[in-house]
Design a protein around this motif. Structure first.
Motif, PDB file in Angstrom:
ATOM      1  N   GLN A 233      71.598  87.598 -51.657  1.00 53.32           N
ATOM      2  CA  GLN A 233      72.816  87.128 -52.454  1.00 53.32           C
ATOM      3  C   GLN A 233      73.654  86.355 -51.338  1.00 53.32           C
ATOM      4  OE1 GLN A 233      72.892  86.858 -55.570  1.00 53.32           O
ATOM      5  NE2 GLN A 233      71.649  88.462 -56.419  1.00 53.32           N
TER       6      GLN A 233
ATOM      7  N   ARG B 180      68.742  94.277 -50.206  1.00 58.24           N
ATOM      8  CA  ARG B 180      69.987  94.755 -49.495  1.00 58.24           C
ATOM      9  C   ARG B 180      70.028  94.656 -48.105  1.00 58.24           C
ATOM     10  NH1 ARG B 180      72.386  99.879 -48.652  1.00 58.24           N
ATOM     11  NH2 ARG B 180      70.292 100.925 -49.290  1.00 58.24           N
TER      12      ARG B 180
ATOM     13  N   LEU C  25      69.184  92.706 -38.641  1.00 59.66           N
ATOM     14  CA  LEU C  25      69.546  92.945 -39.908  1.00 59.66           C
ATOM     15  C   LEU C  25      68.708  94.323 -40.273  1.00 59.66           C
ATOM     16  CD1 LEU C  25      69.562  89.889 -41.986  1.00 59.66           C
ATOM     17  CD2 LEU C  25      71.258  90.688 -40.759  1.00 59.66           C
TER      18      LEU C  25
ATOM     19  N   ASP D 239      71.310  87.280 -35.703  1.00 60.26           N
ATOM     20  CA  ASP D 239      71.855  88.777 -36.367  1.00 60.26           C
ATOM     21  C   ASP D 239      70.383  89.598 -36.398  1.00 60.26           C
ATOM     22  OD1 ASP D 239      74.524  87.669 -36.575  1.00 60.26           O
ATOM     23  OD2 ASP D 239      74.124  87.211 -38.583  1.00 60.26           O
TER      24      ASP D 239
ATOM     25  N   GLY E  13      77.417  84.714 -50.063  1.00 60.25           N
ATOM     26  CA  GLY E  13      78.576  85.522 -49.810  1.00 60.25           C
ATOM     27  C   GLY E  13      78.764  86.255 -48.350  1.00 60.25           C
ATOM     28  N   ASN E  14      77.768  86.524 -47.685  1.00 62.06           N
ATOM     29  CA  ASN E  14      77.892  86.927 -46.190  1.00 62.06           C
ATOM     30  C   ASN E  14      77.697  85.750 -45.405  1.00 62.06           C
ATOM     31  OD1 ASN E  14      78.457  89.811 -46.649  1.00 62.06           O
ATOM     32  ND2 ASN E  14      76.283  89.749 -47.544  1.00 62.06           N
ATOM     33  N   SER E  15      78.344  85.653 -44.010  1.00 65.14           N
ATOM     34  CA  SER E  15      78.423  84.641 -43.009  1.00 65.14           C
ATOM     35  C   SER E  15      77.059  85.310 -42.185  1.00 65.14           C
ATOM     36  CB  SER E  15      79.459  84.486 -42.450  1.00 65.14           C
ATOM     37  OG  SER E  15      79.879  85.678 -41.884  1.00 65.14           O
ATOM     38  N   TRP E  16      75.844  84.938 -42.575  1.00 62.68           N
ATOM     39  CA  TRP E  16      74.527  85.136 -41.691  1.00 62.68           C
ATOM     40  C   TRP E  16      74.513  84.145 -40.528  1.00 62.68           C
ATOM     41  CZ3 TRP E  16      73.563  89.943 -43.023  1.00 62.68           C
ATOM     42  CH2 TRP E  16      73.795  90.305 -44.333  1.00 62.68           C
TER      43      TRP E  16
ATOM     44  N   SER F 140      74.604  91.338 -33.863  1.00 60.13           N
ATOM     45  CA  SER F 140      74.610  89.647 -33.632  1.00 60.13           C
ATOM     46  C   SER F 140      74.452  89.201 -32.218  1.00 60.13           C
ATOM     47  CB  SER F 140      75.794  89.101 -34.352  1.00 60.13           C
ATOM     48  OG  SER F 140      76.900  89.604 -33.771  1.00 60.13           O
TER      49      SER F 140
ATOM     50  N   ILE G 181      71.880  94.689 -44.299  1.00 59.15           N
ATOM     51  CA  ILE G 181      73.012  95.405 -43.823  1.00 59.15           C
ATOM     52  C   ILE G 181      72.619  94.845 -42.253  1.00 59.15           C
ATOM     53  CG2 ILE G 181      73.866  97.005 -42.618  1.00 59.15           C
ATOM     54  CD1 ILE G 181      72.883  99.029 -44.832  1.00 59.15           C
ATOM     55  N   ARG G 182      74.081  93.982 -41.552  1.00 61.15           N
ATOM     56  CA  ARG G 182      73.890  93.575 -40.190  1.00 61.15           C
ATOM     57  C   ARG G 182      74.091  94.768 -39.195  1.00 61.15           C
ATOM     58  NH1 ARG G 182      77.600  90.273 -40.825  1.00 61.15           N
ATOM     59  NH2 ARG G 182      76.708  88.024 -40.991  1.00 61.15           N
TER      60      ARG G 182
END
Length: 608
Positions: A169, A214, A180, A178, A171-174, A220, A216-217
């Protein structure tokens, strides 16, 4: 471009020269295509390489007293500058390289767990995120996997390899690099009726997708630091374009210059597709080839042949670095740079050899590259510049000399070539490929490309300079943006206007691969084969025997088509005593009720 008066390009086909790398590249391509078709194990191809090597050695070292020696020399073309045994060797190397590059799906490969329930994955983002309106696409290199049972019990984390495409989705600044942690289900990419997403991803080395997982970071800053710097530089360029230009002009420039086309609205992208001009939205072989031709022409006049070619290569490399150095752009830059430089600063044979060398190296490194649209556009656009840039310049000088002094025509040919003729040469070679990949083009595309493509040279130059200057001097960048904006706005307005013409949705028939081959065969015949050979060849092709055979084939095809057309009635055919029935609808659809006792007998009955 300086035309050598002693060289007469129209008296001899450029394919008649010594073109070792060009023909070796075609041999390698043939091996890769055959490897894709027959799916042989690598060792069979390596046996072919060994036999070809032996056939190359034997004629060189066997005694000339033996009749076998003379037979082998003639059969393997050992006396030629490019022996046939070497061609065969590269052919088998291409097939073997393709076979060896195909992954074996084992429990250590992530695709082994496709469609087997929920899993937990650990992986690193190896490409910048592809941001869309309702999702973000991420490509990850998987490092570990943990299979989850129905109760969510966590098993051991097993080491794993392979690439996957993940949808999350927005909304996150990947960011690239990174690390994950993902929870979801691995799926096999779908196979559509008109488009195979699975085949498309397999060509990129991706065999699994995870839709809307789903994520999760965990960390990075991973990945290659050089690539991370290049992507950071590209992001700075994107921010500069957004600050200097309004939307959608800034979004179009981001696609053309940086390969970031996600900012364009779906409606505008649809207009580009409708007008057959999607190849200018993102960085492609077409754009790189045009840019290489521009750099070559400008720097040659400014610095001479030697330093101009070197400066042009540096400029192409700088542009490649600026846009992020992605693999597709690097391949286009290498091919465009080498091919165009060889053709622009020497004979056309040099350009063909340079193009062949670049294509050969890319296919040996990435054997899936022949199916990459960017590679095809790069090769076609560069080939168009190599083969037709100089003849088009000569034609323009001859035509302009009727209206003005010849010396003035020679001075005028440079700017006209850089902003019109180079684009025309590349367009002629790339438009059939675009039509083939998109299943056909609308009639509006035939009108749109001649109107939209010529200003793209100015869009590339002025837009690129504005971005570079804006990175260092934002105030001066705003002044440059005033100069570049009209050409970008013209592109958008013209595409929208042409896309909304009545009947713009009506497309030409689907462009089959056979039409693609026929187009290039006729083009090369009419433009590269001397007139005397054309007459001789056309006389053989259009002989009475060939004409009668073609007419008979056409009659058979027409009657076969007529006989298979639906007649508007419902047909019920009883195929066997068990009640197996074939239903043919008035519109030509078929439904089979029952399967019979024998599949082979059923196939025979259906065939009859």
């Amino acid at each position: 471009m300086q035309i050598d008066p002693q060289e007469q390009p129209h008296t001899r086909s450029p394919f008649k020269g010594f073109l070792p790398f060009f023909w070796l590249a075609l041999a390698c391509l043939g091996g890769i295509l055959l490897g894709n078709a027959v799916k042989l194990p690598p060792w069979i191809w390596y046996v072919g390489v060994g036999l070809s090597f032996i056939l190359w050695l034997l004629p060189r070292y066997l005694s000339e007293r033996l009749a076998l020696t003379h037979y082998l020399r003639r059969w393997t073309r050992a006396e030629q500058r490019l022996p046939g045994a070497i061609m065969a060797m590269v052919f088998f190397i291409g097939g073997g390289r393709y076979a060896a590059a195909q992954p074996v799906i084992t429990p250590k490969h992530v695709a082994y767990y496709n469609d087997r329930g929920p899993v937990e994955l650990i992986g690193t983002l190896v490409e910048p995120p592809d941001i869309r309106d309702n999702r973000v696409n991420l490509i990850l290199q998987v490092e570990g996997i943990r299979v989850l049972d129905e109760g969510g019990t966590r098993g051991p984390l097993d080491p794993m390899s392979g690439l996957i495409l993940v949808q999350v989705q927005p909304g996150n600044s990947w960011a690239y690099g990174d690390k994950l942690q993902l929870y979801g289900q691995l799926e096999t990419p779908f196979e559509g009726a008109g488009f195979s997403y699975r085949t498309y991803l397999v060509r990129k080395g991706i065999f699994s997708v995870m839709p809307y997982v789903r994520a999760i970071r965990l960390g990075s800053g991973g990945g290659n630091p050089v690539r991370a710097f290049l992507y950071h530089l590209r992001d700075r360029g994107y921010e500069t374009l957004q600050a200097l230009f309004p939307s959608p002009e800034s979004d179009l420039l981001a696609g053309i210059l940086l390969g970031l086309d996600q900012g364009l609205s779906p409606e505008l992208q649809a207009e580009f597709r409708r007008t057959g001009t999607t190849h200018i939205i993102a960085i492609s072989g077409f754009n790189i080839a045009i840019l290489a031709g521009l750099f070559s022409g400008v720097f040659t006049r400014l610095f001479g042949r030697k330093w101009g070619s070197l400066t042009a290569m540096i400029a192409i490399a700088g542009f490649t670095i600026l846009v992020g150095g992605e693999a597709a752009v690097v391949r286009a830059a290498i091919m465009g740079g080498l091919g165009v430089m060889g053709g622009m600063f020497g004979r056309r044979q040099n350009g063909l050899n340079s193009l062949g060398l670049a294509a050969l190296g890319m296919m040996l490194i990435h054997p899936n590259v022949p199916w990459d649209i960017g590679f095809q556009l790069s090769a076609a656009a560069t080939l168009g510049l190599v083969l037709y840039a100089q003849p088009l310049e000569e034609w323009f000088v001859k035509l302009a000399s009727r209206k003005m002094p010849e010396e003035r025509a020679h001075r005028l040919v440079g700017p006209v070539s850089e902003f019109l003729l180079f684009t025309l040469a590349a367009q002629v070679m790339t438009l059939p490929i675009i039509a083939f990949h998109f299943g056909g083009i609308s009639w509006a595309a035939l009108l749109a490309n001649p109107l939209v493509l010529p200003p793209q040279s100015l869009v590339l130059i002025l837009g690129g300079l504005t971005m570079l200057i804006g990175l260092v001097l934002p105030g001066l960048g705003k002044v440059m943006a005033i100069l570049a904006l009209p050409f970008v706005r013209y592109t958008i307005r013209m595409v929208i206007w042409l896309g909304r013409l009545p009947g713009g949705d009506i497309s030409l028939p689907e462009f089959n691969v056979l039409w693609l081959v026929l187009f290039y065969a006729v083009l090369f015949l009419l433009t590269l084969v001397p007139r005397e050979q054309q007459r001789s060849l056309m006389g053989k092709v259009f002989s009475y025997q060939i004409g009668a055979l073609a007419l008979a084939g056409l009659v058979i095809l027409v009657w076969n088509r007529v006989m298979t057309l639906p007649d508007g009635y419902l047909h019920l055919t009883l195929l066997d005593a068990a009640g197996t029935t074939l239903i043919q609808t008035p519109r030509g659809g078929t439904v089979l009720l029952g399967g019979g006792e024998s599949p082979s007998q059923l196939r025979q009955d259906l065939g009859q």
